[in-house]
Design a protein around this motif. Structure first.
Motif, PDB file in Angstrom:
ATOM      1  N   THR A  23      -4.413  21.996  53.982  1.00  0.00           N
ATOM      2  CA  THR A  23      -4.942  21.605  52.673  1.00  0.00           C
ATOM      3  C   THR A  23      -4.544  22.648  51.640  1.00  0.00           C
ATOM      4  N   GLY A  24      -4.070  22.193  50.487  1.00  0.00           N
ATOM      5  CA  GLY A  24      -3.659  23.109  49.431  1.00  0.00           C
ATOM      6  C   GLY A  24      -3.855  22.501  48.062  1.00  0.00           C
ATOM      7  N   CYS A  25      -3.409  23.242  47.057  1.00  0.00           N
ATOM      8  CA  CYS A  25      -3.586  22.848  45.662  1.00  0.00           C
ATOM      9  C   CYS A  25      -2.334  23.274  44.889  1.00  0.00           C
ATOM     10  N   THR A  26      -1.833  22.400  44.013  1.00  0.00           N
ATOM     11  CA  THR A  26      -0.623  22.707  43.252  1.00  0.00           C
ATOM     12  C   THR A  26      -0.533  21.848  42.000  1.00  0.00           C
ATOM     13  N   GLU A  27       0.310  22.260  41.070  1.00  0.00           N
ATOM     14  CA  GLU A  27       0.598  21.443  39.890  1.00  0.00           C
ATOM     15  C   GLU A  27       1.908  20.678  40.068  1.00  0.00           C
ATOM     16  N   ASP A  28       2.725  21.060  41.049  1.00  0.00           N
ATOM     17  CA  ASP A  28       4.009  20.404  41.292  1.00  0.00           C
ATOM     18  C   ASP A  28       4.090  20.022  42.766  1.00  0.00           C
ATOM     19  N   LEU A  29       3.615  18.839  43.079  1.00  0.00           N
ATOM     20  CA  LEU A  29       3.491  18.391  44.467  1.00  0.00           C
ATOM     21  C   LEU A  29       4.836  18.302  45.200  1.00  0.00           C
ATOM     22  N   PRO A  30       5.873  17.684  44.625  1.00  0.00           N
ATOM     23  CA  PRO A  30       7.148  17.620  45.346  1.00  0.00           C
ATOM     24  C   PRO A  30       7.735  19.008  45.640  1.00  0.00           C
ATOM     25  N   ALA A  31       7.660  19.913  44.670  1.00  0.00           N
ATOM     26  CA  ALA A  31       8.194  21.265  44.878  1.00  0.00           C
ATOM     27  C   ALA A  31       7.397  22.005  45.946  1.00  0.00           C
ATOM     28  N   ARG A  32       6.094  21.830  45.959  1.00  0.00           N
ATOM     29  CA  ARG A  32       5.256  22.508  46.950  1.00  0.00           C
ATOM     30  C   ARG A  32       5.538  21.987  48.354  1.00  0.00           C
ATOM     31  N   LEU A  33       5.706  20.668  48.504  1.00  0.00           N
ATOM     32  CA  LEU A  33       6.057  20.103  49.801  1.00  0.00           C
ATOM     33  C   LEU A  33       7.395  20.669  50.274  1.00  0.00           C
ATOM     34  N   ASN A  34       8.363  20.771  49.365  1.00  0.00           N
ATOM     35  CA  ASN A  34       9.659  21.357  49.733  1.00  0.00           C
ATOM     36  C   ASN A  34       9.499  22.782  50.236  1.00  0.00           C
ATOM     37  N   LYS A  35       8.653  23.582  49.582  1.00  0.00           N
ATOM     38  CA  LYS A  35       8.423  24.960  50.042  1.00  0.00           C
ATOM     39  C   LYS A  35       7.848  24.987  51.453  1.00  0.00           C
ATOM     40  N   HIS A  36       6.886  24.110  51.708  1.00  0.00           N
ATOM     41  CA  HIS A  36       6.307  24.037  53.057  1.00  0.00           C
ATOM     42  C   HIS A  36       7.384  23.668  54.077  1.00  0.00           C
TER      43      HIS A  36
END
Length: 84
Positions: A23-36
């Motif tokens: 579970t996490g929190c972000t303002e840029d969901l696609p970019a955050r998924l890419n980082k993961h």
């Protein structure tokens, strides 16, 4: 008028270990998924690849962070298990 900015609380699920979620929190969901998925987040690197199980948008970043904190609590984990 500019488009509203959202903060997302998200739940990821491992593609290879279906019982593992994050579970996490972000303002840029696609970019955050890419980082993961690139392994740039140490906490999630060994269970890659990930997919978005659930994402909830908030206009108020403080409310998003409060909800994220709740989901990471004991009762929030139970809520997640029962509803997502």
């Amino acid at each position: 008028m500019p488009a509203p900015k959202f903060t997302y609380v998200y739940i990821l699920r491992s593609e290879n270990h279906s019982e593992i979620h994050y579970t996490g929190c972000t303002e840029d969901l696609p970019a955050r998924l890419n980082k993961h998925n690139q392994g740039a987040v140490p906490h999630t690197a060994k269970f890659r690849p990930w997919f978005i199980e659930t994402a909830i948008s908030f206009r108020d970043p403080a409310k998003a962070r409060t909800f994220e904190k709740y989901l990471k609590s004991g009762s929030g984990r139970a809520f997640t298990k029962n509803h997502f």
